[in-house]
Design an enzyme around this catalytic site. Structure first.
Site, PDB file in Angstrom:
ATOM      1  N   LYS A 130       0.732  -1.332  -0.030  1.00  0.00           N
ATOM      2  CA  LYS A 130       0.021   0.065  -0.056  1.00  0.00           C
ATOM      3  C   LYS A 130       0.827   1.205   0.036  1.00  0.00           C
ATOM      4  O   LYS A 130       0.471   1.965  -0.566  1.00  0.00           O
ATOM      5  CB  LYS A 130      -0.923   0.123   1.146  1.00  0.00           C
ATOM      6  CG  LYS A 130      -2.023  -0.953   1.140  1.00  0.00           C
ATOM      7  CD  LYS A 130      -2.731  -1.441   2.418  1.00  0.00           C
ATOM      8  CE  LYS A 130      -3.562  -2.550   2.185  1.00  0.00           C
ATOM      9  NZ  LYS A 130      -4.559  -3.113   3.285  1.00  0.00           N
ATOM     10  N   GLN A 159      -4.763  -1.736   9.371  1.00  0.00           N
ATOM     11  CA  GLN A 159      -4.887  -3.271   8.696  1.00  0.00           C
ATOM     12  C   GLN A 159      -5.343  -4.290   9.733  1.00  0.00           C
ATOM     13  O   GLN A 159      -4.926  -4.397  10.809  1.00  0.00           O
ATOM     14  CB  GLN A 159      -3.259  -3.357   8.421  1.00  0.00           C
ATOM     15  CG  GLN A 159      -2.970  -4.637   7.786  1.00  0.00           C
ATOM     16  CD  GLN A 159      -3.443  -4.540   6.293  1.00  0.00           C
ATOM     17  OE1 GLN A 159      -3.381  -3.902   5.661  1.00  0.00           O
ATOM     18  NE2 GLN A 159      -4.266  -5.709   6.025  1.00  0.00           N
ATOM     19  N   ASP A 173     -11.555   2.322   3.850  1.00  0.00           N
ATOM     20  CA  ASP A 173     -11.991   0.897   3.789  1.00  0.00           C
ATOM     21  C   ASP A 173     -13.585   0.934   3.464  1.00  0.00           C
ATOM     22  O   ASP A 173     -13.859  -0.058   3.334  1.00  0.00           O
ATOM     23  CB  ASP A 173     -11.371   0.251   4.910  1.00  0.00           C
ATOM     24  CG  ASP A 173     -10.119  -0.666   4.711  1.00  0.00           C
ATOM     25  OD1 ASP A 173      -9.718  -0.762   3.573  1.00  0.00           O
ATOM     26  OD2 ASP A 173      -9.529  -0.799   5.805  1.00  0.00           O
TER      27      ASP A 173
END
Ligand code: NAP
Length: 285
Positions: free
Chosen positions: A52, A96, A119
């Protein structure tokens, strides 16, 4: 023989669009920024976070990494999220998963400012997706829609079957197919006559987490088969939820693993970060 849907190529084109937009925004004084938080030392999570960060650098997105020890307390993590919520140069916050045992992931997600929730896991964003009035879409399902569209495949009116009902893939996937006017069935571990239902699908999305679970007898000839799975086969090699070798000759379109859905997830994260920056700046798309 099925047409292979090349996730690497489609994601490269999304990244190029993102890079172009980041340049334009920077010229106007807005530099999109993403904070990635990782807790503990799970090797797979470390790889995802590295990927990422690399993708941010390649597209010109500013990024910050916060690597916390596994012994981090819930309050310490929440306090970090609160401080990132206040940081003007950070437009997207990604924590994460999975978090180490003892940390409450749901509470952490709820602490993220919904406008920075790239997200799209915050209950407010989940609700927005449900009613079809959303800022962001969850990255993996949004990537799947992008892959289907890249082939010029019409979703409207099609029989769509999603195997899996997780909050991060299966449920939002079904909702996005529904928004695109598909006729959607969601299957899970308690579904009866799974193979029969799958055989009705014009578009079959597998998000099960079991290697080579979707076999040839579960696929209608000519179907679009999308494999979200990231599993390990008996030799420890990365594979998908679809038994590719046997399904590929029967399907109309198929995504490979690796090189299918996987690369799309990061591309959509980058796109969401740009959207978040514009949203917080009060700029319309
Ligand atoms: P998950 O939370 O474990 O959900 C799996 C789903 O599959 C559950 O809904 C489960 O049903 C269903 N299932 C399990 N066994 C089944 C069976 N025998 N028959 C029918 N349904 C069954 O997994 P997830 O997080 O959604 O992830 C799914 C896969 O996608 C994994 O391989 C994961 O690594 C991969 N993934 C890939 C990406 C990417 O970027 N490519 C992103 C996220 C996830 P129940 O609800 O009844 O238990």
């Amino acid at each position: 023989m099925a047409k292979l849907i090349d996730g690497k190529a489609v994601s490269a084109s999304v990244r190029a669009q993102v890079a172009q937009e980041v340049q334009e925004l920077k010229a106007k004084g807005l530099h999109p920024g993403l904070a990635v938080v990782i807790v503990g030392d799970d090797p797979a999570s470390r790889t995802y976070v590295n990927n990422k960060k690399k993708a941010c650098a390649e597209t010109g997105i500013y990024s910050e990494e916060y690597a916390l020890p596994a012994a981090t307390t819930q309050e310490e993590l929440l306090s970090l999220v609160r401080s990132l919520n206040q940081k003007p140069e950070i437009h997207g916050i990604l924590v994460q998963s999975p978090l180490p045992e003892g940390l409450d992931e749901e509470a952490v997600i709820e602490e993220i400012n919904p406008q920075k929730d790239v997200d799209a896991f915050h209950p407010q964003n989940v609700g927005r997706i449900m009613i079809g009035n959303f800022h962001f879409l969850p990255c993996t399902p949004a990537g799947v829609i992008e892959l289907i569209r890249s082939q010029g495949i019409e979703i409207a009116g099609k029989r769509c079957v999603v195997i899996g009902r997780s909050n991060i893939v299966g449920k939002p996937m079904a909702m996005l197919l529904l928004h695109n006017h598909g006729t959607v069935t969601i299957c899970h571990s308690k579904t009866r006559d799974l193979a029969e239902i799958c055989r009705e699908a014009d578009i079959l999305v597998a998000a099960v987490g079991r290697p080579k679970f979707v076999t040839e007898n579960m696929v209608k000839p000519g179907a679009v088969v999308i494999d979200v799975g990231m599993d390990r086969d008996e030799n420890g090699k990365l594979c998908g939820d679809v038994d590719f070798v046997h399904v590929e000759p029967k399907a109309g379109y198929i995504t490979p693993v690796p090189g299918g859905v996987g690369p799309m997830t990061i591309a959509m994260l980058l796109r969401n970060t740009v959207t978040a920056a514009k949203l917080q700046a009060g700029w319309k798309d």
